[in-house]
Design a protein around this motif. Sequence first.
Motif, PDB file in Angstrom:
ATOM      1  N   PHE A   1      91.620  18.949  -4.272  1.00  0.00           N
ATOM      2  CA  PHE A   1      91.375  19.454  -2.917  1.00  0.00           C
ATOM      3  C   PHE A   1      91.109  20.962  -2.927  1.00  0.00           C
ATOM      4  O   PHE A   1      90.249  21.455  -2.203  1.00  0.00           O
ATOM      5  N   GLU A   2      91.858  21.686  -3.745  1.00  0.00           N
ATOM      6  CA  GLU A   2      91.665  23.145  -3.782  1.00  0.00           C
ATOM      7  C   GLU A   2      90.287  23.504  -4.324  1.00  0.00           C
ATOM      8  O   GLU A   2      89.614  24.388  -3.800  1.00  0.00           O
ATOM      9  N   GLN A   3      89.856  22.827  -5.368  1.00  0.00           N
ATOM     10  CA  GLN A   3      88.513  23.081  -5.920  1.00  0.00           C
ATOM     11  C   GLN A   3      87.432  22.722  -4.907  1.00  0.00           C
ATOM     12  O   GLN A   3      86.441  23.452  -4.756  1.00  0.00           O
ATOM     13  N   GLU A   4      87.634  21.604  -4.215  1.00  0.00           N
ATOM     14  CA  GLU A   4      86.651  21.198  -3.205  1.00  0.00           C
ATOM     15  C   GLU A   4      86.606  22.211  -2.065  1.00  0.00           C
ATOM     16  O   GLU A   4      85.522  22.599  -1.603  1.00  0.00           O
ATOM     17  N   PHE A   5      87.769  22.661  -1.623  1.00  0.00           N
ATOM     18  CA  PHE A   5      87.792  23.673  -0.567  1.00  0.00           C
ATOM     19  C   PHE A   5      87.035  24.922  -1.002  1.00  0.00           C
ATOM     20  O   PHE A   5      86.209  25.453  -0.251  1.00  0.00           O
ATOM     21  N   THR A   6      87.303  25.403  -2.204  1.00  0.00           N
ATOM     22  CA  THR A   6      86.688  26.645  -2.675  1.00  0.00           C
ATOM     23  C   THR A   6      85.169  26.528  -2.702  1.00  0.00           C
ATOM     24  O   THR A   6      84.454  27.434  -2.237  1.00  0.00           O
ATOM     25  N   ALA A   7      84.657  25.411  -3.215  1.00  0.00           N
ATOM     26  CA  ALA A   7      83.202  25.203  -3.261  1.00  0.00           C
ATOM     27  C   ALA A   7      82.626  25.107  -1.848  1.00  0.00           C
ATOM     28  O   ALA A   7      81.605  25.734  -1.527  1.00  0.00           O
ATOM     29  N   PHE A   8      83.280  24.343  -1.005  1.00  0.00           N
ATOM     30  CA  PHE A   8      82.807  24.143   0.360  1.00  0.00           C
ATOM     31  C   PHE A   8      82.847  25.434   1.165  1.00  0.00           C
ATOM     32  O   PHE A   8      81.899  25.770   1.874  1.00  0.00           O
ATOM     33  N   PHE A   9      83.935  26.188   1.066  1.00  0.00           N
ATOM     34  CA  PHE A   9      84.122  27.335   1.940  1.00  0.00           C
ATOM     35  C   PHE A   9      83.119  28.446   1.650  1.00  0.00           C
ATOM     36  O   PHE A   9      82.704  29.162   2.563  1.00  0.00           O
ATOM     37  N   THR A  10      82.712  28.573   0.414  1.00  0.00           N
ATOM     38  CA  THR A  10      81.663  29.549   0.081  1.00  0.00           C
ATOM     39  C   THR A  10      80.382  29.202   0.841  1.00  0.00           C
ATOM     40  O   THR A  10      79.744  30.075   1.445  1.00  0.00           O
ATOM     41  N   ASP A  11      80.009  27.924   0.812  1.00  0.00           N
ATOM     42  CA  ASP A  11      78.820  27.489   1.554  1.00  0.00           C
ATOM     43  C   ASP A  11      78.992  27.721   3.049  1.00  0.00           C
ATOM     44  O   ASP A  11      78.075  28.181   3.729  1.00  0.00           O
ATOM     45  N   LEU A  12      80.172  27.394   3.554  1.00  0.00           N
ATOM     46  CA  LEU A  12      80.411  27.517   4.989  1.00  0.00           C
ATOM     47  C   LEU A  12      80.382  28.970   5.446  1.00  0.00           C
ATOM     48  O   LEU A  12      79.837  29.282   6.515  1.00  0.00           O
ATOM     49  N   GLN A  13      80.930  29.868   4.656  1.00  0.00           N
ATOM     50  CA  GLN A  13      80.889  31.287   5.022  1.00  0.00           C
ATOM     51  C   GLN A  13      79.445  31.779   5.125  1.00  0.00           C
ATOM     52  O   GLN A  13      79.098  32.497   6.076  1.00  0.00           O
ATOM     53  N   ASN A  14      78.619  31.404   4.173  1.00  0.00           N
ATOM     54  CA  ASN A  14      77.205  31.811   4.205  1.00  0.00           C
ATOM     55  C   ASN A  14      76.512  31.236   5.439  1.00  0.00           C
ATOM     56  O   ASN A  14      75.743  31.923   6.117  1.00  0.00           O
ATOM     57  N   PHE A  15      76.784  29.974   5.728  1.00  0.00           N
ATOM     58  CA  PHE A  15      76.213  29.318   6.906  1.00  0.00           C
ATOM     59  C   PHE A  15      76.625  30.063   8.175  1.00  0.00           C
ATOM     60  O   PHE A  15      75.792  30.325   9.052  1.00  0.00           O
ATOM     61  N   CYS A  16      77.900  30.411   8.288  1.00  0.00           N
ATOM     62  CA  CYS A  16      78.403  31.061   9.498  1.00  0.00           C
ATOM     63  C   CYS A  16      77.842  32.464   9.689  1.00  0.00           C
ATOM     64  O   CYS A  16      77.578  32.877  10.826  1.00  0.00           O
ATOM     65  N   MET A  17      77.651  33.180   8.607  1.00  0.00           N
ATOM     66  CA  MET A  17      77.057  34.523   8.728  1.00  0.00           C
ATOM     67  C   MET A  17      75.657  34.425   9.346  1.00  0.00           C
ATOM     68  O   MET A  17      75.299  35.200  10.226  1.00  0.00           O
ATOM     69  N   GLN A  18      74.893  33.441   8.902  1.00  0.00           N
ATOM     70  CA  GLN A  18      73.547  33.260   9.456  1.00  0.00           C
ATOM     71  C   GLN A  18      73.607  32.812  10.912  1.00  0.00           C
ATOM     72  O   GLN A  18      72.858  33.308  11.755  1.00  0.00           O
ATOM     73  N   LYS A  19      74.507  31.875  11.214  1.00  0.00           N
ATOM     74  CA  LYS A  19      74.609  31.346  12.570  1.00  0.00           C
ATOM     75  C   LYS A  19      75.098  32.394  13.568  1.00  0.00           C
ATOM     76  O   LYS A  19      74.613  32.446  14.700  1.00  0.00           O
ATOM     77  N   ARG A  20      76.070  33.209  13.166  1.00  0.00           N
ATOM     78  CA  ARG A  20      76.584  34.244  14.073  1.00  0.00           C
ATOM     79  C   ARG A  20      75.462  35.193  14.479  1.00  0.00           C
ATOM     80  O   ARG A  20      75.387  35.622  15.624  1.00  0.00           O
TER      81      ARG A  20
END
Length: 194
Positions: free
Chosen positions: A172-191
Motif C-alpha cells: 500500500f505504501e509503494q502504491e500510494f507513493t507512485a500514485f501521489f506523485t501523479d496526483l500532485q502533478n495533475f492537481c498543479m495543472q488543474k488548479r
Amino acid sequence: MNFLAHIFLSGDNDLIKIGNFMADGIRGKHFDGFPEAVRKGILLHREIDTYTDAHPVWRASTRKLHERYHHYAGVIVDVFYDHFLAKNWSQYSEDKLEDFTERFYRSLHQHYDILTEKTKGMMPHMIQRNWLLSYRTIEGMERIFSQMDSRTGNQSNMRFATEELRQYYEDFEQEFTAFFTDLQNFCMQKRDAL
C-alpha cells in the motif's frame, strides 16, 4: 482521497482548501452562492475524485479489499492513502503536520459563516479528535475506521480495515507513493486551469 490529501492538494489558498474539504456534501451545481475560490475548491475536489477512481495504481490497491469490503474498498484505500501522506508528511511539505492541521482548523473558524451545515456539524468532532493528525498512526486509523463503520450501522466492517493495512503495508505504501506523485502533478495543472 480523504480529507488530508484533499486539503493538502488545494495549494495555499484557504478558501480553495475549504471548498475542497466541503465538496462531498455539495451536490450537483448547488454552489453558486459560495465565493469563487470555494467554488474552485469544490471543482478541484471533483477532478481529484474522478482522476483517482480511474488511476490504475489506486485501483490495484482497492482490489486487495474488494472481497471483504465490496463498495467500501475505495473509501478504505482513500483513508489508507491519507495515512501514508501523514506518516511521510516531511517528504511532501516543509511545514510540520501539526502546524498544517492547526492552521486549517483556525481557517474553518475564521470562515465559519460560509461553511455548509454538514461541515459545521462535523467540525467540533474533527477538531476535538484531531482527525487530520490521527491519520498518522495505525491506532488513529483504527479509531477513524470504527467511527466510519458505526455510521454504516457496522455493516461495512471498516472497523477491521487495519488488518489489511498491516498485512499489505509495504504494498500500500509503494502504491500510494507512485500514485501521489501523479496526483500532485495533475492537481498543479488543474488548479491553474480552474
